[in-house]
Design a protein around this motif. Structure first.
Motif, mmCIF file in Angstrom:
data_model
loop_
_atom_site.group_PDB
_atom_site.id
_atom_site.type_symbol
_atom_site.label_atom_id
_atom_site.label_comp_id
_atom_site.label_asym_id
_atom_site.label_seq_id
_atom_site.Cartn_x
_atom_site.Cartn_y
_atom_site.Cartn_z
ATOM 1 N N ASN A 91 52.791 32.689 51.502
ATOM 2 C CA ASN A 91 54.164 32.633 52.016
ATOM 3 C C ASN A 91 54.392 31.429 52.925
ATOM 4 N N GLU A 92 53.342 31.002 53.629
ATOM 5 C CA GLU A 92 53.457 29.786 54.452
ATOM 6 C C GLU A 92 53.686 28.565 53.569
ATOM 7 N N GLN A 93 52.963 28.484 52.463
ATOM 8 C CA GLN A 93 53.076 27.327 51.574
ATOM 9 C C GLN A 93 54.431 27.258 50.872
ATOM 10 N N ILE A 94 55.026 28.430 50.591
ATOM 11 C CA ILE A 94 56.333 28.408 49.912
ATOM 12 C C ILE A 94 57.494 28.400 50.910
ATOM 13 N N GLY A 95 57.142 28.346 52.210
ATOM 14 C CA GLY A 95 58.178 28.221 53.241
ATOM 15 C C GLY A 95 58.789 29.526 53.704
ATOM 16 N N ASN A 96 58.182 30.662 53.321
ATOM 17 C CA ASN A 96 58.681 31.970 53.759
ATOM 18 C C ASN A 96 57.945 32.351 55.051
ATOM 19 N N TYR A 97 58.323 31.696 56.148
ATOM 20 C CA TYR A 97 57.552 31.762 57.382
ATOM 21 C C TYR A 97 57.581 33.128 58.058
ATOM 22 N N ASP A 98 58.706 33.822 57.988
ATOM 23 C CA ASP A 98 58.793 35.143 58.625
ATOM 24 C C ASP A 98 57.814 36.128 57.992
ATOM 25 N N LEU A 99 57.769 36.129 56.656
ATOM 26 C CA LEU A 99 56.844 37.032 55.951
ATOM 27 C C LEU A 99 55.399 36.602 56.179
ATOM 28 N N ALA A 100 55.162 35.298 56.198
ATOM 29 C CA ALA A 100 53.814 34.784 56.473
ATOM 30 C C ALA A 100 53.340 35.240 57.848
ATOM 31 N N LEU A 101 54.222 35.130 58.837
ATOM 32 C CA LEU A 101 53.890 35.556 60.202
ATOM 33 C C LEU A 101 53.572 37.044 60.253
ATOM 34 N N SER A 102 54.335 37.840 59.508
ATOM 35 C CA SER A 102 54.106 39.288 59.445
ATOM 36 C C SER A 102 52.710 39.605 58.903
ATOM 37 N N TYR A 103 52.317 38.931 57.818
ATOM 38 C CA TYR A 103 50.980 39.147 57.238
ATOM 39 C C TYR A 103 49.874 38.716 58.202
ATOM 40 N N TYR A 104 50.055 37.563 58.836
ATOM 41 C CA TYR A 104 49.039 37.083 59.778
ATOM 42 C C TYR A 104 48.879 38.038 60.957
ATOM 43 N N GLN A 105 49.993 38.577 61.436
ATOM 44 C CA GLN A 105 49.941 39.507 62.572
ATOM 45 C C GLN A 105 49.258 40.821 62.189
ATOM 46 N N LYS A 106 49.540 41.309 60.970
ATOM 47 C CA LYS A 106 48.865 42.524 60.482
ATOM 48 C C LYS A 106 47.367 42.288 60.356
ATOM 49 N N SER A 107 47.001 41.120 59.845
ATOM 50 C CA SER A 107 45.596 40.755 59.711
ATOM 51 C C SER A 107 44.923 40.713 61.080
ATOM 52 N N TYR A 108 45.626 40.114 62.055
ATOM 53 C CA TYR A 108 45.070 40.005 63.412
ATOM 54 C C TYR A 108 44.893 41.383 64.057
ATOM 55 N N GLU A 109 45.846 42.276 63.823
ATOM 56 C CA GLU A 109 45.747 43.638 64.369
ATOM 57 C C GLU A 109 44.510 44.370 63.820
ATOM 58 N N ILE A 110 44.239 44.195 62.526
ATOM 59 C CA ILE A 110 43.044 44.819 61.918
ATOM 60 C C ILE A 110 41.779 44.217 62.526
ATOM 61 N N GLU A 133 41.347 51.441 50.170
ATOM 62 C CA GLU A 133 40.809 52.710 49.635
ATOM 63 C C GLU A 133 39.345 52.897 50.018
ATOM 64 N N GLN A 134 38.590 51.803 50.000
ATOM 65 C CA GLN A 134 37.160 51.859 50.325
ATOM 66 C C GLN A 134 36.894 51.686 51.827
ATOM 67 N N GLU A 135 37.975 51.577 52.607
ATOM 68 C CA GLU A 135 37.902 51.401 54.068
ATOM 69 C C GLU A 135 37.070 50.174 54.478
ATOM 70 N N GLU A 136 37.210 49.121 53.676
ATOM 71 C CA GLU A 136 36.577 47.831 53.999
ATOM 72 C C GLU A 136 37.626 46.949 54.681
ATOM 73 N N MET A 137 37.863 47.247 55.965
ATOM 74 C CA MET A 137 39.020 46.662 56.645
ATOM 75 C C MET A 137 38.849 45.170 56.979
ATOM 76 N N SER A 138 37.599 44.709 57.130
ATOM 77 C CA SER A 138 37.405 43.277 57.396
ATOM 78 C C SER A 138 37.859 42.447 56.201
ATOM 79 N N TYR A 139 37.547 42.947 54.977
ATOM 80 C CA TYR A 139 38.003 42.266 53.766
ATOM 81 C C TYR A 139 39.520 42.407 53.594
ATOM 82 N N ALA A 140 40.048 43.573 53.978
ATOM 83 C CA ALA A 140 41.502 43.783 53.896
ATOM 84 C C ALA A 140 42.241 42.766 54.763
ATOM 85 N N ALA A 141 41.675 42.474 55.954
ATOM 86 C CA ALA A 141 42.270 41.476 56.852
ATOM 87 C C ALA A 141 42.306 40.097 56.192
#
Length: 306
Positions: A151-170, A133-141
């Motif tokens: 998700n990595e710690q609980i073994g949900n690797y596909d979802l973890a990978l999705s979050y990491y990739q979104k973070s990397y795109e930002i 909302e505040q357009e602070e995208m570095s913190y959003a990443a």
């Protein structure tokens, strides 16, 4: 009595010379084979039992040490949590949403360290929404990376990978610093490694290493070298794995990271195992003899598996 036994034996033993000769040859061989088999398996069973007992004792000792260390950490984390909760109240009173989101995100980090994954997820999501909302995208990443960690710690690797990739795109879209980009690539690579996607993991860590070579960050470079050594070991590219393992050992010795040095020595022992099992066993015993109490649980488990 003996006469009756003699008659009984005559009845059951073969009458023809060929079968009697065969019995004379076969019976001793069968008896010897049985004795050797019993002695061999009995010895193997004793050795296996000793090895398993020793491994079990070592693992129990490791978990006790980790639990004792965590008791101290838990107290410090609880203090930090209370401070952040007080800071969140102040941020509300100041009507400063960005400050509140930063505090909430840090609370998420504490919950993650305490393995309170539900609370950590809520904190990261709340902070993520405010930062967007505040357009602070570095913190959003950063919040997306935190969600990936959960998700990595609980073994949900596909979802973890999705979050990491979104973070990397930002990170890429806002041209954030080299360190942030390389860390995210390492996160992505670690997920691929855990999913046994070794070529993808290799690509991610190579990209991270290229970025890190532009800056003198020896700690992150050492981690990259360690994971690349493990990846090439899995790909059976032993010479390349050995090269990365030696680079990792050199760097970790340079900044005197005890856990890093131990990890590098374990990787080298794993490489030796591919060539000479006896030498690897001697190396592993030498490492175990100098094992520090502060060594990480992952390093200790890798050593015991070796």
């Amino acid at each position: 009595m003996f006469f009756g036994l003699s008659n009984f034996l005559k009845k059951i033993l073969p009458k023809r010379l060929f079968y009697r000769a065969l019995l004379i040859v076969a019976v001793p061989i069968i008896v010897i084979q049985l004795v050797i088999t019993i002695v061999f398996f009995d010895s193997l069973w004793i050795k296996t039992n000793k090895g398993m007992t020793r491994a079990l004792i070592n693992e129990i000792s490791t978990f006790v040490e980790v639990y004792d260390n965590e008791k101290i950490d838990r107290g410090e984390l609880e203090k930090s949590k209370k401070l952040y909760q007080e800071a969140a109240v102040i941020a509300d009173e100041m009507d400063n949403p960005v400050l509140k989101a930063i505090v909430t995100g840090n609370l998420g980090n504490i919950f993650l360290d305490q393995s309170k994954f539900l609370e950590a997820t809520r904190s990261y999501y709340d902070a993520l929404n405010i930062f967007k909302e505040q357009e602070e995208m570095s913190y959003a990443a950063m919040m997306l990376s935190g969600l990936g960690k959960i998700n990595e710690q609980i073994g949900n690797y596909d979802l973890a990978l999705s979050y990491y990739q979104k973070s990397y795109e930002i990170i890429q879209s806002i041209s954030l610093n080299i360190t942030a980009s390389s860390i995210n690539q390492m996160y992505i690579g670690s997920i691929h490694f855990k999913q046994e996607e070794y070529l993808e993991a290799k690509s991610s860590f190579n990209q991270a290493l290229e970025l890190l070579l532009q800056k003198d960050d020896k700690v992150l470079r050492a981690r990259c070298y360690a994971l690349l050594a493990k990846i090439h070991l899995k790909l059976n590219q032993l010479d390349i794995a050995n090269d990365f393992a030696l680079k990792n050992l050199t760097l970790t010795k340079e900044f005197k990271n005890e856990n890093g040095i131990l990890n590098a020595q374990i990787i080298l022992a794993q490489l030796i195992f591919e060539y000479n099992i006896d030498s690897a066993a001697i190396k592993a015993e030498a490492i175990e003899a100098n094992l520090q109490k502060s060594a990480s649980l992952e390093s200790k488990n890798e050593l015991y598996e070796l």
